[in-house]
Design a protein around this motif. Structure first.
Motif, mmCIF file in Angstrom:
data_model
loop_
_atom_site.group_PDB
_atom_site.id
_atom_site.type_symbol
_atom_site.label_atom_id
_atom_site.label_comp_id
_atom_site.label_asym_id
_atom_site.label_seq_id
_atom_site.Cartn_x
_atom_site.Cartn_y
_atom_site.Cartn_z
ATOM 1 N N SER A 1 -11.649 10.725 8.969
ATOM 2 C CA SER A 1 -10.452 10.192 8.317
ATOM 3 C C SER A 1 -9.362 11.249 8.365
ATOM 4 O O SER A 1 -9.631 12.427 8.159
ATOM 5 C CB SER A 1 -10.728 9.862 6.857
ATOM 6 O OG SER A 1 -11.757 8.907 6.779
ATOM 7 N N MET A 2 -8.151 10.766 8.609
ATOM 8 C CA MET A 2 -7.015 11.694 8.630
ATOM 9 C C MET A 2 -6.238 11.579 7.318
ATOM 10 O O MET A 2 -5.965 10.488 6.833
ATOM 11 C CB MET A 2 -6.101 11.357 9.809
ATOM 12 C CG MET A 2 -4.865 12.223 9.849
ATOM 13 S SD MET A 2 -4.003 12.107 11.406
ATOM 14 C CE MET A 2 -3.059 10.618 11.190
ATOM 15 N N ILE A 3 -5.891 12.734 6.778
ATOM 16 C CA ILE A 3 -4.994 12.806 5.624
ATOM 17 C C ILE A 3 -3.684 13.352 6.177
ATOM 18 O O ILE A 3 -3.714 14.301 6.962
ATOM 19 C CB ILE A 3 -5.540 13.812 4.585
ATOM 20 C CG1 ILE A 3 -6.955 13.433 4.149
ATOM 21 C CG2 ILE A 3 -4.601 13.960 3.397
ATOM 22 C CD1 ILE A 3 -7.696 14.562 3.435
ATOM 23 N N VAL A 4 -2.544 12.764 5.797
ATOM 24 C CA VAL A 4 -1.306 13.292 6.370
ATOM 25 C C VAL A 4 -0.328 13.768 5.299
ATOM 26 O O VAL A 4 -0.230 13.179 4.218
ATOM 27 C CB VAL A 4 -0.621 12.247 7.293
ATOM 28 C CG1 VAL A 4 0.110 11.157 6.503
ATOM 29 C CG2 VAL A 4 0.370 12.926 8.235
ATOM 30 N N GLY A 5 0.350 14.871 5.607
ATOM 31 C CA GLY A 5 1.466 15.338 4.796
ATOM 32 C C GLY A 5 2.650 15.553 5.729
ATOM 33 O O GLY A 5 2.473 16.074 6.826
ATOM 34 N N ARG B 1 -5.544 7.681 6.761
ATOM 35 C CA ARG B 1 -6.239 6.997 5.657
ATOM 36 C C ARG B 1 -5.631 7.374 4.311
ATOM 37 O O ARG B 1 -5.605 6.591 3.361
ATOM 38 C CB ARG B 1 -7.722 7.381 5.748
ATOM 39 C CG ARG B 1 -8.670 6.981 4.634
ATOM 40 C CD ARG B 1 -8.476 5.574 4.102
ATOM 41 N NE ARG B 1 -8.311 4.559 5.107
ATOM 42 C CZ ARG B 1 -9.218 3.693 5.503
ATOM 43 N NH1 ARG B 1 -10.404 3.718 4.974
ATOM 44 N NH2 ARG B 1 -8.947 2.779 6.417
ATOM 45 N N VAL B 2 -5.062 8.601 4.247
ATOM 46 C CA VAL B 2 -4.465 9.056 2.997
ATOM 47 C C VAL B 2 -3.092 9.681 3.276
ATOM 48 O O VAL B 2 -2.948 10.473 4.216
ATOM 49 C CB VAL B 2 -5.361 10.123 2.312
ATOM 50 C CG1 VAL B 2 -4.743 10.587 0.989
ATOM 51 C CG2 VAL B 2 -6.764 9.595 2.080
ATOM 52 N N GLY B 3 -2.097 9.330 2.466
ATOM 53 C CA GLY B 3 -0.788 9.992 2.511
ATOM 54 C C GLY B 3 -0.727 10.943 1.331
ATOM 55 O O GLY B 3 -0.883 10.525 0.184
ATOM 56 N N PRO C 1 -1.262 -3.917 6.664
ATOM 57 C CA PRO C 1 -1.578 -4.661 5.435
ATOM 58 C C PRO C 1 -3.063 -5.065 5.350
ATOM 59 O O PRO C 1 -3.592 -5.237 4.256
ATOM 60 C CB PRO C 1 -0.702 -5.912 5.547
ATOM 61 C CG PRO C 1 0.350 -5.581 6.541
ATOM 62 C CD PRO C 1 -0.215 -4.548 7.459
ATOM 63 N N GLU C 2 -3.723 -5.195 6.492
ATOM 64 C CA GLU C 2 -5.134 -5.616 6.486
ATOM 65 C C GLU C 2 -6.082 -4.451 6.205
ATOM 66 O O GLU C 2 -7.248 -4.662 5.874
ATOM 67 C CB GLU C 2 -5.514 -6.235 7.848
ATOM 68 C CG GLU C 2 -4.740 -7.495 8.192
ATOM 69 C CD GLU C 2 -4.739 -8.483 7.027
ATOM 70 O OE1 GLU C 2 -5.813 -8.699 6.427
ATOM 71 O OE2 GLU C 2 -3.648 -9.002 6.696
ATOM 72 N N ASP C 3 -5.594 -3.223 6.418
ATOM 73 C CA ASP C 3 -6.466 -2.057 6.224
ATOM 74 C C ASP C 3 -5.617 -0.849 5.806
ATOM 75 O O ASP C 3 -5.559 0.169 6.503
ATOM 76 C CB ASP C 3 -7.195 -1.763 7.562
ATOM 77 C CG ASP C 3 -8.239 -0.680 7.405
ATOM 78 O OD1 ASP C 3 -8.649 -0.391 6.258
ATOM 79 O OD2 ASP C 3 -8.641 -0.097 8.434
ATOM 80 N N PRO C 4 -4.955 -0.982 4.659
ATOM 81 C CA PRO C 4 -3.983 0.063 4.297
ATOM 82 C C PRO C 4 -4.628 1.356 3.811
ATOM 83 O O PRO C 4 -5.735 1.343 3.267
ATOM 84 C CB PRO C 4 -3.198 -0.594 3.146
ATOM 85 C CG PRO C 4 -4.143 -1.575 2.551
ATOM 86 C CD PRO C 4 -5.049 -2.043 3.648
ATOM 87 N N GLY C 5 -3.901 2.447 3.994
ATOM 88 C CA GLY C 5 -4.340 3.735 3.465
ATOM 89 C C GLY C 5 -3.910 3.886 2.011
ATOM 90 O O GLY C 5 -3.278 2.998 1.436
ATOM 91 N N VAL C 6 -4.244 5.034 1.442
ATOM 92 C CA VAL C 6 -3.995 5.280 0.017
ATOM 93 C C VAL C 6 -2.954 6.383 -0.140
ATOM 94 O O VAL C 6 -3.043 7.412 0.532
ATOM 95 C CB VAL C 6 -5.313 5.718 -0.676
ATOM 96 C CG1 VAL C 6 -5.076 5.979 -2.167
ATOM 97 C CG2 VAL C 6 -6.400 4.677 -0.474
ATOM 98 N N LEU C 7 -1.995 6.154 -1.028
ATOM 99 C CA LEU C 7 -0.975 7.168 -1.294
ATOM 100 C C LEU C 7 -1.376 8.000 -2.507
ATOM 101 O O LEU C 7 -1.665 7.458 -3.571
ATOM 102 C CB LEU C 7 0.374 6.479 -1.573
ATOM 103 C CG LEU C 7 1.525 7.390 -2.006
ATOM 104 C CD1 LEU C 7 1.929 8.343 -0.893
ATOM 105 C CD2 LEU C 7 2.727 6.554 -2.462
ATOM 106 N N ILE C 8 -1.400 9.324 -2.313
ATOM 107 C CA ILE C 8 -1.573 10.238 -3.448
ATOM 108 C C ILE C 8 -0.206 10.850 -3.707
ATOM 109 O O ILE C 8 0.407 11.413 -2.797
ATOM 110 C CB ILE C 8 -2.606 11.345 -3.124
ATOM 111 C CG1 ILE C 8 -3.983 10.723 -2.853
ATOM 112 C CG2 ILE C 8 -2.678 12.364 -4.257
ATOM 113 C CD1 ILE C 8 -5.080 11.733 -2.506
#
Ligand code: GDG
Length: 459
Positions: A259-263, A356-358, A380-387
């Motif tokens: 999973s990729m987390i992006v900043g 997967r994560v912002g 919209p069918e497989d959205p990532g999660v915003l932190i």
């Protein structure tokens, strides 16, 4: 019909809707300027040996752009000085980094005067003037001195800090008083507006009258919260572009079984990058089962590189990312990819979508548009999660994000775990609510509500 004149320190040259290189704000302002047959005035970014006030005018996408060159000393004292070494740190709660120098004040006032004198002859009787950001606070005062009676509005893109911080500024009273030469002051959130009102009440015996009218210094001014948004419609175009698809595929190929987390943040101490890296380090320590299964892509174009503090933070982040990678990397995996490059807007859209994560964790931020762009880019069918940091203005609107205290490595670590293990139903539920808000409170709504409120002031 009145014309709209926008003044800002720098001009992001509009290049038409959908242009990959243009910022969302530039596009939104361009659309507004076009509708009002408007003019955009600011510093060209170039220097000249002697200030002449000569205006260079170009037409771009239905908008007139007028720029001036500044002297090198102006750039040192006004831009690198008072704006970025004094106001920016204080307004982002970093009084430890603030520099106070008399020459900065003089440069700041001089450049605002030069801007005002240069633009004065271009202002027609019915025009409305909209001035942007902390570089230009005294512009209305200078324009009034030159006899300008038009409606003038001001929008602050960064936070208005607690009065205990404002009062560390030498000349804070003059700075605040200068805001009373506007007809309307716009803040990003009610929190910043309340901090401004609190300053007035405690420092200068000001008060809040009916309908958001503020009174102090024997004058009145209207003020309100106008949260800025993104051009959600244009962003949807970017997400569907070929460049976004190519970038998405490239990133997806890197994320097989991972999973990729992006900043995505300008290199700035307000964005909390070191705390973010430390929070991610703790997550790796606490969750060995995630080793090899997750990585953080941190895209950080350099900014304000000729201010020392920015060089210091750059060195610090290089060291930190190197240390974390050395401690945790394996032959086929490194936990942090830290990239000091600029990407095109459409490419960024593809990166956001593949993540997967912002991870948006500023220590203090007027609004933060990356949080909104991340949501707008999701599938919209497989959205990532915003932190999202509780200290970003955006947190007041984006309540369905995982809201964290960015100073707490434990909270960051726990939020990362929660985001990476969140089931599809919950991800969708949060995304739908967030996307609704991003679409509704977009940049056009922001611009229209501000201009309408300015037009409605008694003038
Ligand atoms: C100020 C306030 C407020 C970043 N890297 C690249 C790139 N970006 C774009 C992002 C986003 C923009 O820059 C950054 O906007 P932010 O809102 O996050 O932050 P600031 O620059 O600090 O802006 C802030 C804002 O004004 C508006 O009022 O929200 O609080 O500090 O759009 O996508 N864009 C491209 N390549 C990059 O590598 N093309």
């Amino acid at each position: 019909m009145s014309r709209l004149i926008v003044v800002s320190n720098r001009i992001s040259r509009p290049a038409g809707r959908g242009a990959a290189q243009t910022g969302g704000l530039a596009m939104a302002l361009t659309a507004g300027l076009r509708a009002y047959n408007g003019l955009w005035f600011g510093w060209s970014g170039n220097t000249t040996p002697e200030f002449t006030g000569e205006i260079t005018t170009t037409r771009s996408d239905g908008v007139t752009i007028a720029t001036i060159d500044l002297e090198d000393i102006d750039v040192q004292e006004y831009y690198n000085g008072y704006a970025n070494r004094t106001l920016w740190p204080v307004f982002h709660y970093r009084i430890d980094l603030a520099a106070y120098d008399r020459s900065f004040n003089q440069g700041y006032d001089r450049v605002n005067r030069r801007f005002a004198e240069t633009i004065r002859p271009l202002i027609g009787t019915d025009d409305i003037v909209w001035i942007h950001d902390y570089h230009m606070i005294p512009m209305a005062r200078e324009l009034r001195r030159l006899g300008v009676k038009n409606r003038i509005g001001f929008f602050l893109h960064i936070p208005w800090p607690a009065r205990q911080l404002v009062t560390t500024l030498p000349r804070h009273r003059q700075l605040v008083e200068a805001l009373f030469d506007y007809d309307l002051i716009g803040f990003q959130t009610t929190e910043w507006l309340e901090a401004f009102e609190d300053y007035l009440a405690h420092e200068v015996g000001g008060s809040v009258l009916a309908d958001g009218v503020l009174e102090a210094f024997g004058k009145t001014v209207r003020a309100g919260a106008f949260p800025i948004g993104i051009d959600a419609e244009d962003f949807a175009v970017q997400v569907r572009s070929a460049a976004a698809a190519r970038m998405y595929d490239r990133m997806a190929a890197q994320s097989v079984f991972r999973s990729m987390i992006v900043g995505v943040d300008r290199l700035d101490y307000s964005k909390g990058l070191d705390e973010r890296f430390l929070g991610f380090e703790l997550f790796l320590k606490d969750n060995p089962d995630f080793h090899g299964k997750v990585f953080l892509l941190q895209i950080t174009p350099l900014s304000r590189d000729d201010v020392d503090t920015y060089q210091d933070i750059r060195t610090q982040l290089d060291t930190l990312s190197g240390r974390i990678n050395a401690a945790f990397a394996d032959t086929d995996w490194s936990p942090i990819r830290y990239v000091n490059r600029n990407y095109r807007r459409d490419e960024l859209a593809g990166v956001y979508r593949a993540a997967r994560v912002g991870l948006v964790t500023p220590l203090r931020d007027g609004m933060n548009l990356v949080a909104k762009e991340y949501v707008a880019a999701q599938n919209p069918e497989d959205p990532g999660v915003l932190i999202l940091s509780r200290f970003a203005g955006a947190a007041l609107q984006m309540k369905e994000a995982l809201i964290v205290n960015p100073f707490s490595h434990e909270e960051l670590s726990e939020a990362l775990k929660r985001a990476l293990t969140m089931d599809l139903n919950e991800r969708k539920r949060r995304y739908e609510a967030l996307f609704d808000g991003v679409r509704k409170d977009d940049v056009t709504a922001w611009r229209e509500s501000f201009v309408k409120a300015l037009e409605a002031t008694p003038g």
